[in-house]
Design an enzyme around this catalytic site. Structure first.
Site, short mmCIF file in Angstrom:
data_model
loop_
_atom_site.label_atom_id
_atom_site.label_comp_id
_atom_site.label_asym_id
_atom_site.label_seq_id
_atom_site.Cartn_x
_atom_site.Cartn_y
_atom_site.Cartn_z
N ASN A 55 -51.32 -41.22 -58.81
CA ASN A 55 -50.67 -39.99 -58.37
C ASN A 55 -50.19 -39.28 -59.63
O ASN A 55 -49.20 -39.68 -60.24
CB ASN A 55 -49.48 -40.34 -57.46
CG ASN A 55 -48.62 -39.13 -57.12
OD1 ASN A 55 -49.03 -37.99 -57.34
ND2 ASN A 55 -47.43 -39.38 -56.60
N TRP A 56 -50.92 -38.25 -60.01
CA TRP A 56 -50.60 -37.57 -61.27
C TRP A 56 -49.39 -36.63 -61.17
O TRP A 56 -48.92 -36.12 -62.17
CB TRP A 56 -51.82 -36.79 -61.78
CG TRP A 56 -52.86 -37.67 -62.43
CD1 TRP A 56 -52.78 -39.02 -62.65
CD2 TRP A 56 -54.12 -37.24 -62.96
NE1 TRP A 56 -53.92 -39.45 -63.29
CE2 TRP A 56 -54.75 -38.39 -63.49
CE3 TRP A 56 -54.77 -36.00 -63.03
CZ2 TRP A 56 -56.01 -38.33 -64.09
CZ3 TRP A 56 -56.02 -35.95 -63.62
CH2 TRP A 56 -56.63 -37.10 -64.15
N LYS A 57 -48.96 -36.35 -59.95
CA LYS A 57 -47.84 -35.41 -59.75
C LYS A 57 -48.15 -34.10 -60.48
O LYS A 57 -49.32 -33.71 -60.55
CB LYS A 57 -46.52 -36.06 -60.21
CG LYS A 57 -46.35 -37.45 -59.60
CD LYS A 57 -45.00 -38.06 -59.81
CE LYS A 57 -44.98 -39.44 -59.15
NZ LYS A 57 -43.68 -40.09 -59.19
N HIS A 72 -44.82 -38.46 -49.54
CA HIS A 72 -44.23 -39.03 -50.76
C HIS A 72 -42.74 -38.72 -50.80
O HIS A 72 -42.31 -37.65 -50.37
CB HIS A 72 -44.94 -38.44 -52.00
CG HIS A 72 -44.57 -39.15 -53.26
ND1 HIS A 72 -43.40 -38.89 -53.92
CD2 HIS A 72 -45.21 -40.12 -53.95
CE1 HIS A 72 -43.33 -39.68 -54.99
NE2 HIS A 72 -44.42 -40.43 -55.03
N GLU A 92 -40.85 -37.80 -53.09
CA GLU A 92 -40.50 -36.55 -53.79
C GLU A 92 -40.69 -35.36 -52.86
O GLU A 92 -39.93 -34.38 -52.92
CB GLU A 92 -41.33 -36.42 -55.08
CG GLU A 92 -40.79 -37.36 -56.15
CD GLU A 92 -41.81 -37.77 -57.21
OE1 GLU A 92 -42.87 -37.13 -57.32
OE2 GLU A 92 -41.53 -38.76 -57.92
N GLU A 103 -43.26 -47.46 -51.04
CA GLU A 103 -42.70 -47.00 -52.31
C GLU A 103 -41.17 -46.91 -52.19
O GLU A 103 -40.64 -45.89 -51.75
CB GLU A 103 -43.26 -45.61 -52.65
CG GLU A 103 -44.74 -45.59 -52.90
CD GLU A 103 -45.12 -44.48 -53.89
OE1 GLU A 103 -45.78 -44.79 -54.88
OE2 GLU A 103 -44.72 -43.32 -53.68
N GLY A 155 -40.36 -44.02 -60.69
CA GLY A 155 -40.04 -43.34 -61.94
C GLY A 155 -38.81 -43.87 -62.65
O GLY A 155 -38.29 -43.22 -63.56
N SER A 169 -42.88 -47.63 -60.34
CA SER A 169 -42.80 -48.24 -61.69
C SER A 169 -43.82 -49.35 -61.92
O SER A 169 -43.53 -50.32 -62.63
CB SER A 169 -41.37 -48.71 -61.98
OG SER A 169 -40.50 -47.59 -62.04
N GLY A 174 -47.80 -43.78 -60.68
CA GLY A 174 -47.48 -42.48 -61.24
C GLY A 174 -47.66 -42.50 -62.75
O GLY A 174 -48.77 -42.40 -63.27
N GLY A 175 -46.54 -42.68 -63.45
CA GLY A 175 -46.52 -42.57 -64.92
C GLY A 175 -47.60 -43.37 -65.64
O GLY A 175 -48.24 -42.86 -66.57
P1 PGA Z 1 -44.17 -44.17 -60.82
O1 PGA Z 1 -44.50 -43.24 -59.55
O2 PGA Z 1 -45.33 -45.15 -60.95
O3 PGA Z 1 -44.11 -43.23 -62.00
O4 PGA Z 1 -42.90 -44.87 -60.54
C1 PGA Z 1 -45.09 -43.77 -58.41
C2 PGA Z 1 -45.21 -42.72 -57.34
O5 PGA Z 1 -44.33 -41.85 -57.24
O6 PGA Z 1 -46.18 -42.71 -56.56
#
Ligand code: PGA
Length: 250
Positions: A9-11, A94, A96, A166, A172, A212, A233-234
């Site tokens: 997930n590149w956001k 998600h 977010e 999640e 994050g 994470s 994500g990251g």
């Molecule tokens: P993260 O994000 O790996 O940077 O914690 C995961 C996500 O939000 O899907």
């Protein structure tokens, strides 16, 4: 055998140019496993052109979609637009989206129905807050997200559903759930699905862990019996770290 999915997930990261560069580098490596990547909307079409001749399948997805097919919804994108641009899946619900953009369970339910309708595989995200985890009643919010998000979804659609657990406190933050905690929660989620929608559906439903995930913790998470993949994500923004997580999926 459940599908194993290592999803990125590149956001709100990567321009079209950066997306192309990432994908070319990924495709020129010895990709050990299929990839699932959700770039920003603007990169989807260009990404689809590039991955069309990938030797190992690269699935592309949206990070969000509107439930309606079209209409006066400034700034929104429909499922069929995502599909036309090259997406085969879409992340829905998600945290977010829920927290920063105030998406509620009813909207998420409508989005899931719409994704199934147009033939996109939803990666439906659920997870508890730090306060719910600390209180011990962490399954209550997760069960509510599941029961309201999946309300009225007909059982044949479940074979095209992917869940992602999640925990909000892990996203994050660098504080991933331990493999034991994630396994225990995945197992409870699967139990809830079995009780509500039947054992066969629960047994074949892929449940990904997200929050994470990194090169150092991926292998142990993936070795747990109820963890069927990862939503990253990251650590999925750099080709080498995404690749090394892909390599940990046997
Ligand atoms: P993260 O994000 O790996 O940077 O914690 C995961 C996500 O939000 O899907």
């Amino acid at each position: 055998m459940r599908k194993k999915i290592i999803a990125a997930n590149w956001k709100m990261h990567k321009t079209v140019h950066e997306t192309e560069k990432f994908l070319r580098e990924l495709m020129s490596s010895d990709m050990p496993h299929e990839a699932w990547i959700a770039p920003p909307f603007t990169s989807l079409h260009a990404a689809a052109q590039i991955v069309s001749n990938a030797k190992v399948k690269i699935h592309l997805g949206g990070q969000n979609m509107h439930a309606a097919a079209q209409g006066a919804f400034t700034g929104e994108i429909s499922g069929s637009m995502l599909k036309e641009a090259g997406a085969s899946f879409c992340i829905i619900g998600h945290s977010e989206r829920r927290n920063l953009f105030h998406e509620n369970d009813a909207e998420i339910n409508a989005k899931l129905k719409s994704a199934f309708h147009v033939g996109l595989t939803p990666i439906f995200c659920v997870g508890e807050s730090a306060a719910a985890r600390d209180s011990g009643d962490f399954m209550d919010p997760i069960e509510l997200q599941l029961s309201s998000g999946l309300l009225g979804i007909e059982s044949p659609h479940f074979k095209n559903l992917v869940l992602a657990y999640e925990p909000i406190w892990a996203i994050g933050t660098g504080k991933a759930a331990t493999p034991q905690l994630a396994q225990e929660t995945h197992n409870k989620i699967r139990g809830y699905i079995a009780a509500k929608w039947g054992g066969d559906i629960a047994k074949s439903l892929p449940i990904l862990y997200g929050g994470s995930v990194n090169v150092a913790n991926a292998k142990q998470l993936l070795s747990e019996p109820d963890i069927d993949g990862l939503l990253i994500g990251g650590a999925a923004l750099e080709v080498q770290s995404y690749l090394s997580i892909l390599r940990q999926q046997q």
